[in-house]
Design a protein around this motif. Structure first.
Motif, PDB file in Angstrom:
ATOM      1  N   ASP A 142       0.819  -1.215   0.000  1.00 43.45           N
ATOM      2  CA  ASP A 142       0.000   0.000   0.000  1.00 43.45           C
ATOM      3  C   ASP A 142       0.848   1.259   0.000  1.00 43.45           C
ATOM      4  OD1 ASP A 142      -2.274  -1.521   0.033  1.00 43.45           O
ATOM      5  OD2 ASP A 142      -2.652  -1.307   2.179  1.00 43.45           O
TER       6      ASP A 142
ATOM      7  N   ARG B  77      -5.186 -10.078   1.215  1.00 39.85           N
ATOM      8  CA  ARG B  77      -6.161  -9.109   1.733  1.00 39.85           C
ATOM      9  C   ARG B  77      -7.447  -9.801   2.159  1.00 39.85           C
ATOM     10  NH1 ARG B  77      -4.092  -4.091   0.723  1.00 39.85           N
ATOM     11  NH2 ARG B  77      -3.126  -3.659  -1.296  1.00 39.85           N
TER      12      ARG B  77
ATOM     13  N   ASP C 278      -9.037  -9.603   5.800  1.00 37.64           N
ATOM     14  CA  ASP C 278     -10.406  -9.108   6.005  1.00 37.64           C
ATOM     15  C   ASP C 278     -11.237 -10.118   6.782  1.00 37.64           C
ATOM     16  OD1 ASP C 278      -9.955  -6.724   4.742  1.00 37.64           O
ATOM     17  OD2 ASP C 278     -10.804  -7.335   2.815  1.00 37.64           O
TER      18      ASP C 278
ATOM     19  N   VAL D  28     -13.349   3.436  -3.770  1.00 37.62           N
ATOM     20  CA  VAL D  28     -12.827   3.481  -2.404  1.00 37.62           C
ATOM     21  C   VAL D  28     -13.974   3.429  -1.402  1.00 37.62           C
ATOM     22  CG1 VAL D  28     -11.438   4.790  -0.764  1.00 37.62           C
ATOM     23  CG2 VAL D  28     -10.836   4.813  -3.173  1.00 37.62           C
TER      24      VAL D  28
ATOM     25  N   ARG E  39     -15.358  -0.084  -1.008  1.00 42.47           N
ATOM     26  CA  ARG E  39     -14.527  -0.952  -0.158  1.00 42.47           C
ATOM     27  C   ARG E  39     -14.691  -0.597   1.315  1.00 42.47           C
ATOM     28  NH1 ARG E  39     -10.141   0.254  -3.846  1.00 42.47           N
ATOM     29  NH2 ARG E  39      -9.111   1.361  -2.144  1.00 42.47           N
ATOM     30  N   ILE E  40     -14.733   0.697   1.613  1.00 38.41           N
ATOM     31  CA  ILE E  40     -14.882   1.129   3.005  1.00 38.41           C
ATOM     32  C   ILE E  40     -16.205   0.631   3.579  1.00 38.41           C
ATOM     33  CG2 ILE E  40     -15.277   3.152   4.472  1.00 38.41           C
ATOM     34  CD1 ILE E  40     -13.236   4.637   2.695  1.00 38.41           C
TER      35      ILE E  40
ATOM     36  N   ARG F  18     -16.312  -3.155   4.245  1.00 37.88           N
ATOM     37  CA  ARG F  18     -15.584  -3.558   5.452  1.00 37.88           C
ATOM     38  C   ARG F  18     -16.312  -3.114   6.716  1.00 37.88           C
ATOM     39  NH1 ARG F  18      -9.298  -2.326   5.144  1.00 37.88           N
ATOM     40  NH2 ARG F  18      -9.483  -3.357   7.175  1.00 37.88           N
TER      41      ARG F  18
ATOM     42  N   GLU G  64      -7.861   2.130   3.526  1.00 39.07           N
ATOM     43  CA  GLU G  64      -8.446   2.186   2.190  1.00 39.07           C
ATOM     44  C   GLU G  64      -8.090   3.468   1.445  1.00 39.07           C
ATOM     45  OE1 GLU G  64      -9.569  -0.299   0.745  1.00 39.07           O
ATOM     46  OE2 GLU G  64      -9.747  -1.612   2.469  1.00 39.07           O
TER      47      GLU G  64
ATOM     48  N   ARG H 289      -4.468   3.204   0.319  1.00 33.97           N
ATOM     49  CA  ARG H 289      -4.230   2.179  -0.701  1.00 33.97           C
ATOM     50  C   ARG H 289      -4.226   2.811  -2.096  1.00 33.97           C
ATOM     51  NH1 ARG H 289      -7.937  -3.195  -1.164  1.00 33.97           N
ATOM     52  NH2 ARG H 289      -7.517  -3.193   1.067  1.00 33.97           N
TER      53      ARG H 289
END
Length: 291
Positions: free
Chosen positions: A18, A73, A77, A107, A110-111, A114, A280, A283
């Motif tokens: 990252d 990853r 996770d 982005v 993904r946030i 999670r 994130e 990244r």
């Protein structure tokens, strides 16, 4: 013989990938630089192939390391999801988040994925708005945490990412050097708007406001149509857009993405939220990540 992957090695590997730097990754995972280097050697020995290679001053995954990174990853996770469901799983208070539009759809996706996995019982509310609006909402305790652009504030802040501002226009647009620069900008207040106008004034270049919009999709649609030039970060570029070289004398400042918290006490779960946001956001575009 069944072998088990060491998740600590995977976490350090993901951090190096990252951030593009062993030293930056070491600070992130709380280890010394030499310890992380040894971890990467152990990971390569465990897998039977090199996972990292040096390119100039930066470090990046090898082709095989890059393919392995996505599986690493997923393992991390899953590990984090199992743990956080036990540690924070009972947390059912709403998580109220703010984002500027420049964060980007991928982005944010993904946030949110999670966060939903880490806090399955907590309703998540997201407000996409300007930095000024989110600062007001944080002070009013209508938001818990927000990702915005750098602005003057007495709220708790953490620098997430620094990127250059660039002049962006449609590839087919040609500027007349004798005519005012047509600008496509957000409505006031806007950090990029102020930077564009200040840069053109400093360069002695005339301009006119050709289009304004309160939304990023509207702004970029106008840019794509060739109505004028805007100022954003490189993440706003698309195949039909390009950086405008004709305006290179009108230099722009960097754009800083900042994590804002609200004053006073906060739920312990927000520490995990901050960790996810940091990972994130950083990244993306690691060359401009905060050292």
């Amino acid at each position: 013989m069944i072998r088990n992957l060491d998740l600590d090695l995977l976490r350090s590997f993901a951090a190096v990938a990252d951030l593009g730097s062993i030293s930056a990754a070491a600070r992130k995972v709380g280890r010394s630089q030499s310890a992380v280097s040894l971890q990467m050697d152990r990971l390569a020995e465990s897998l039977g192939f090199q996972v990292l290679e040096r390119r100039g001053r930066a470090v990046s995954p090898t082709p095989r390391g890059g393919a392995f990174l996505e599986d690493a990853r997923r393992l991390l996770d899953l590990n984090d999801r199992v743990l956080t469901q036990h540690v924070h799983g009972a947390f059912a208070q709403p998580l109220r988040l703010g984002f500027v539009q420049d964060v980007g759809e991928d982005v944010m996706k993904r946030i949110l994925y999670r966060l939903a996995a880490s806090f399955p019982q907590a309703p998540i509310t997201v407000r996409v708005c300007t930095t000024v609006t989110m600062l007001d909402k944080l002070k009013a305790e209508d938001l818990d945490i927000a990702v915005g652009l750098r602005n003057e504030s007495d709220l708790p802040t953490t620098l997430l990412l620094r990127e250059p501002m660039v002049w962006i226009a449609a590839r087919h647009l040609r500027l007349d050097r004798e005519a005012p620069v047509p600008l496509v900008l957000f409505e006031n207040p806007c950090i990029c708007r102020s930077a564009a106008i200040s840069a053109l004034n400093a360069a002695g270049r005339a301009f006119r406001i050709a289009f304004t919009s309160p939304s990023l999709p509207g702004l970029m649609a106008a840019v794509g149509a060739g109505i004028g030039v805007t100022v954003r970060s490189p993440r706003a570029l698309r195949p039909d857009l390009a950086v405008v070289a004709d305006l290179d004398r009108a230099s722009l400042p960097d754009m800083e993405f900042v994590l804002y918290g609200r004053p006073g006490s906060r739920p312990p779960a927000l520490a995990k939220v901050e960790e996810i946001l940091l990972e994130e956001l950083r990244r993306e575009h690691p060359l401009y990540a905060v050292a």
